[in-house]
Every structure is written in C-alpha cells, then in structure tokens.
Design a protein around this motif. Structure first.
Motif, short mmCIF file in Angstrom:
data_model
loop_
_atom_site.label_atom_id
_atom_site.label_comp_id
_atom_site.label_asym_id
_atom_site.label_seq_id
_atom_site.Cartn_x
_atom_site.Cartn_y
_atom_site.Cartn_z
N SER A 249 0.82 -1.22 0.00
CA SER A 249 0.00 0.00 0.00
C SER A 249 0.85 1.26 0.00
O SER A 249 0.35 2.35 -0.28
N GLU A 250 2.16 1.15 0.31
CA GLU A 250 3.04 2.32 0.36
C GLU A 250 3.92 2.45 -0.89
O GLU A 250 4.80 3.31 -0.94
N ARG A 251 3.69 1.61 -1.89
CA ARG A 251 4.55 1.63 -3.07
C ARG A 251 4.41 2.93 -3.86
O ARG A 251 5.31 3.29 -4.62
N TRP B 83 4.26 5.86 -2.49
CA TRP B 83 4.90 6.96 -1.75
C TRP B 83 6.39 6.96 -2.06
O TRP B 83 7.08 5.96 -1.82
N PRO B 84 6.93 8.06 -2.55
CA PRO B 84 8.35 8.10 -2.88
C PRO B 84 9.23 7.85 -1.65
O PRO B 84 9.01 8.45 -0.58
N TYR B 85 10.17 6.95 -1.79
CA TYR B 85 11.15 6.63 -0.76
C TYR B 85 10.53 6.12 0.54
O TYR B 85 11.13 6.25 1.62
N SER B 86 9.34 5.53 0.46
CA SER B 86 8.74 4.98 1.68
C SER B 86 9.57 3.80 2.20
O SER B 86 9.74 3.62 3.42
N GLY B 87 10.10 2.99 1.30
CA GLY B 87 10.94 1.88 1.73
C GLY B 87 12.24 2.34 2.34
O GLY B 87 12.72 1.76 3.33
N LEU B 88 12.82 3.38 1.79
CA LEU B 88 14.07 3.92 2.33
C LEU B 88 13.83 4.52 3.72
O LEU B 88 14.68 4.38 4.62
N SER B 89 12.70 5.16 3.92
CA SER B 89 12.36 5.71 5.23
C SER B 89 12.20 4.60 6.26
O SER B 89 12.67 4.72 7.40
N ALA B 90 11.52 3.49 5.88
CA ALA B 90 11.35 2.37 6.81
C ALA B 90 12.69 1.73 7.14
O ALA B 90 12.93 1.31 8.28
N THR B 91 13.61 1.69 6.18
CA THR B 91 14.94 1.13 6.42
C THR B 91 15.71 1.98 7.42
O THR B 91 16.36 1.46 8.34
N ASP C 6 11.90 -6.55 -2.97
CA ASP C 6 11.45 -6.15 -4.31
C ASP C 6 10.07 -5.52 -4.32
O ASP C 6 9.63 -5.01 -5.36
N GLU C 7 9.36 -5.54 -3.18
CA GLU C 7 8.02 -4.95 -3.10
C GLU C 7 8.07 -3.47 -2.71
O GLU C 7 7.02 -2.82 -2.64
N MET C 8 9.23 -2.93 -2.45
CA MET C 8 9.34 -1.51 -2.09
C MET C 8 9.05 -0.63 -3.31
O MET C 8 9.03 -1.11 -4.45
N ASP C 9 8.88 0.67 -3.08
CA ASP C 9 8.66 1.60 -4.18
C ASP C 9 9.90 1.65 -5.06
O ASP C 9 11.02 1.33 -4.62
N SER C 10 9.72 2.02 -6.31
CA SER C 10 10.80 1.95 -7.30
C SER C 10 11.99 2.83 -6.92
O SER C 10 13.15 2.47 -7.16
N GLY C 11 11.73 4.00 -6.32
CA GLY C 11 12.82 4.88 -5.93
C GLY C 11 13.70 4.24 -4.86
O GLY C 11 14.94 4.29 -4.94
N SER C 12 13.07 3.63 -3.86
CA SER C 12 13.84 2.97 -2.81
C SER C 12 14.62 1.78 -3.36
O SER C 12 15.77 1.54 -2.96
N VAL C 13 14.02 1.04 -4.29
CA VAL C 13 14.70 -0.12 -4.89
C VAL C 13 15.97 0.35 -5.62
O VAL C 13 17.04 -0.25 -5.49
N THR C 14 15.86 1.43 -6.36
CA THR C 14 17.01 1.93 -7.11
C THR C 14 18.13 2.39 -6.19
O THR C 14 19.31 2.06 -6.38
#
Length: 526
Positions: free
Chosen positions: A56-58, A60-68, A119-127
C-alpha cells in the motif's frame, strides 16, 4: 508452529553476518515458500527487527528507504533521515551516492538489518538501495533480504544471491505432522508431503478430518486446502497468459491427461504446448501429461470455484471417453457418486505396478470414496499394497494392505507380482520431451527369489534385517516414474492383454482376470 528446515539458508546468512565488515545477501524464492517466517527467525537470533515492504506504500516516494532508516536507528538511521529530509528532490543516483558515503563515514557498532520482500518496495527505494547495498564493505552493516523470484527484474545484481529451496521430504513430513497432529498416520503424512511438492505454503494450508488424518477415510485428492490465500492470489495466477492458465486449470483437476487430447486442446486455444514442456510447467511420459509441480497443481485447483471444477471435470471426461476409460471414470465419478469404482482400483494397481505410485494413490483414494463390495475392495487393495511394496514404497504399501480389511496369506502375496504386466523402463522420470509410445509387454517368468523374500519381509512388518519397513523405504528424488496407459485398466472378464480394435475399453490387467479374482477372493474370505 515449530520452524522446520532451512539449514542451508541459515548457514549462508550466519556466515554473512559473522564477517561483520559489511555485506548484503539476497535470498530469492517463489511466493509462499516460507521466506517471511525464515527472515523472522534470523531477526530473532540477532535481536533486530524485520523491515516489511507494504504494497500500500509503493506509491509513496522513498517509503521503503524511510522504513529502512527507522529500523537501523542509532547514528546510521539518524544520518539517513537527515539526508532524506534534504534530498527528496535530488536525482536518485545522487541520493544513493550520498547515502553510501554517509554510511562509510558514520562510526557505529556492527548491525544486522533484515528486510522481507525487498522487491516490493517503491521503485525509488529499490534503485537507491540496490546501489547502497552493493557497497557496504567497511560500513559494519550486514543486510539479509528476501525477494520473490518471479519477473525479469535485474535489481540488486551487486548483492550475493541465494536460492531458497523447498523443504526436503523428511522436513515436509515433519511439518505436515505439526499441522495435522501427532496422531496422523505415517502413510497420510507421506502422501501429503508428496502431493504438496515440499512447498511449506501448501502444507500449512492442508485440512483433513480426524478420520482422514488417521487413514480410516479416503483422502481428498487433490488435497483439501484453505483457499482464502489462494483466492486472494487469483489475480496473480491470471496475470500471465489466460490461455495458459486455462490449460493448467484443466490439467489440475485430474491426475493425468492424454497427451494427444491435450495437444488438440492447446492448438484450439493457440497455446504453445512445447514451450510449456520446455519451461517445466508440463511433464509428459508415454501417452500422458500432467502439471510437473504438485504444488502448482494444488494452487491452481484450490483457486477454482465449485462450478469451475464441475465444468473442467466434464470437459476432461469428454476428452477421454473413447480412448482412456479409467481416466474418463475418474472425472465422471465426481458427478456420479454411485458409479462403479472397481475400474479405478484396477487402474491404481496397474499404475503402481508400472512405477507411478502417485497416480496409483490418487486413483485408489478416489475409488475408495465410493461404495465397493468387501471382496472387491480387499482383492484390489492387496494387489495395490503388493505393487507399492515391491516398488519400494513400503509405508504406503503396508497402509493399503491394512485397509484391505484382513491380511492375506503372505506367501501368496509374494508370488502374485509374477503376473504383473510391466513396461520396459527407458527413464524413471516424467520427461519434458514429447512422448514416444512403446508397447506393453507382459512378463511370464517368476520374479527373482530375492524380490519375493523382500516383499514377504516388508508385508510381515519388518525390513531386510528385522527393522520396521518404514526405515528401509526407497524414494526417487528425480520425479515420478512413468505410468502405465490407463486405457488398459478397465476390469473385464477377458484375460487377453491385447486391446480389441472394436472396443478400446476392454483391455485389462491380468490382475482383473477371473482366475486372479477367484484366487484373491479366497484370500479375503472369512
């Protein structure tokens, strides 16, 4: 629920963490194979948290990076948070370089970070993270992450990749026992382990009644599973070519399917059947085809509604009516519960004699779900148990001998395999190559005396040296042996094993001849 297996994956993760200089390892596996549960075990061992990517957060830009950053905490987490506050509008490559440089400059204690479904994180965080995680040496940060194997993405190429394998047979049996209860019959546990293909996600969803688990009632095959998760993933199952999905759905409702008929159906639906065989989705041997992976078949079957299953059974029955009577009876038995089930038991005996024990078990359990005369049931179950024991499947063979109702004379049982029709084996596995039919050849000579002695020792409950038979079981790790053609499985009063050109349904197994019937009836009397 206890945690089973994953010794190899745990060993790789612990070696990566013990280096303590900074590195990242990505564990890749198919959905439902147990990556999340394993990731939690690693996090618990090292007193850290698991970062779980939320679909559900994919957006949001950099949501995965913020969680990390939040999971890291300490000086590292604070430094990444400050960079995110200043650089959300920066180009991705610039932000990635700054985060990597900052991690090398920050002095903090070695730490372990566990990320599930990276791999389920948003594309910005994945990159950004794919760049950062490939340059962790010297930072003291170790990352253990999981990802699905689906798709053609090439992210995280700088990380060490490890494939998450399915459970071994023994691990699958242990997991099935923890799910179904300690009172579950050993033969039922073996059947569940084999019909789920070592997929823990399928094993934990199997549901049996107490009598089914104890081996007193026939097993529902394909296995009954809780389908809420399967239905939630239905859109994912249909995400590929719907024509391929439709063909696999048709294969999922039966144990085998005529390769010739499947070829015609694939041509009508414009499906490249050879490509499915080459990709390992469909296995072919002799004149029959099936879904190669038992777990995939179970997922397809569990995702079908009751109406869809009835429609597919009718379609499969029509495809086999004239050429394969036993397979035809298998499918019609779901709509005609009062139909004669004896031919299904004959088919089970012939399949077991030919080496396809999974097909034999499926036909036998379906046959016993209907009404059978006691003498018919006893006669064919004795034959089935004999064939399974002589093929090395001792636990399941003895299970059917017990279900025959009364133990037959062991010496007579040991002699009976001399009348079995066998096929010369070119391969012990289901092939991914188009079939090349070869004739069935009845054997006339008696089996070797060692086979008779071995069968007698296992039937009597001991192995070669007096140990329980279950400890001496032999299994093939390469797949299911080839089946015998099921058009030869319909019972008849004829003892001629040659098919009549006027009626394809009359070829028989010698086990169904009048002589063997009367001899077996005397065994099962009293």
């Amino acid at each position: 629920m206890p945690f089973f297996g994953r010794d190899r994956e745990t060993h790789v993760a612990e070696n990566t963490i013990d280096a303590r200089s900074g590195s990242a390892c990505l564990f890749v596996g198919e959905p439902g194979i147990g990556k999340t549960r394993w990731a939690r075990q690693i996090a618990a061992r090292h007193d850290t948290v698991v970062v779980s990517a939320s679909p559900s957060e994919r957006m949001w830009p950099y949501s995965g990076l913020s969680a990390t950053a939040a999971a890291l905490g300490g000086a590292r987490g604070a430094a990444i948070d400050r960079l995110l506050a200043r650089g959300r509008d920066w180009p991705e490559h610039l932000l990635a370089e700054e985060i990597s440089r900052t991690l090398h400059l920050v002095h903090d204690e070695p730490a372990v970070l566990v990320i599930d479904d990276l791999d389920e994180m948003d594309s910005g965080s994945v990159t950004v993270l794919s760049f950062v995680f490939s340059r962790l040496r010297g930072t003291g940060l170790t990352v253990i992450a999981t990802a699905d194997s689906d798709g053609d993405r090439h992210d995280f190429t700088g990380m060490l990749h490890t494939r998450v394998q399915r459970l071994s047979f023994d691990e699958s049996v242990d997991l099935a026992r923890s799910v179904l209860g300690p009172g579950t019959a050993q033969a039922v546990l073996y059947t569940v382990a084999e019909f789920t293909g070592g997929d823990p996600g399928s094993i934990v969803r199997v549901r049996l009644t107490p009598r089914e688990a104890a081996g007193d009632d026939p097993l529902p095959l394909p296995l009954r599973v809780t389908d809420d998760r399967a239905r939630r993933r239905r859109d994912g199952r249909l995400a590929g070519d719907p024509r391929v999905t439709s063909l696999l759905d048709l294969l999922s409702v039966g144990p085998v399917f005529s390769f010739d008929r499947l070829t015609l159906i694939a041509q009508e639906q414009s499906v490249d059947l050879d490509a499915l065989i080459d990709d390992g989705l469909v296995a072919v041997h002799g004149e029959f085809a099936r879904i190669a992976d038992p777990a995939r078949r179970l997922r397809h079957h569990a995702s079908l509604s009751a109406d869809e299953r009835r429609r597919l059974h009718a379609q499969a029955a029509a495809a086999h009516e004239e050429t394969h009577p036993a397979t035809f009876l298998w499918h019609t038995s779901f709509g005609a519960p009062d139909a004669d089930r004896e031919p299904l038991l004959c088919a089970a005996v012939d399949l077991a004699s030919g080496g396809d024990h999974l097909g034999a078990i499926e036909f036998a359990e379906r046959a016993m779900a209907g009404d059978l005369a006691d003498d018919v049931r006893c006669r064919h179950l004795v034959d089935l148990g004999d064939a399974l024991v002589l093929q090395g499947h001792d636990v399941q063979g003895r299970h059917y001998l017990r279900r025959a109702g009364r133990a037959a004379e062991p010496t007579l049982r040991a002699r009976r395999p001399s009348r079995v029709c066998v096929r010369p084996r070119r391969s012990s596995t289901w092939s991914t190559r188009p079939p090349s039919p070869s004739p069935w050849m009845p054997t006339t000579g008696a089996p070797p005396s060692t086979s008779c002695a071995r069968a007698l020792s296992y039937i009597s409950g001991t192995g070669r040296s007096g140990a329980p038979a279950s400890s001496s079981r032999r299994r093939s790790s390469t797949g299911s042996p080839q089946p015998r053609p099921l058009s030869w499985c319909a019972c008849s009063t004829s003892s001629d094993p040659t098919p009549s050109p006027r009626s394809p349904s009359i070829p028989v197994s010698p086990r169904c001849s009048p002589t063997s019937r009367s001899r077996s009836s005397r065994q099962c009397s009293n």
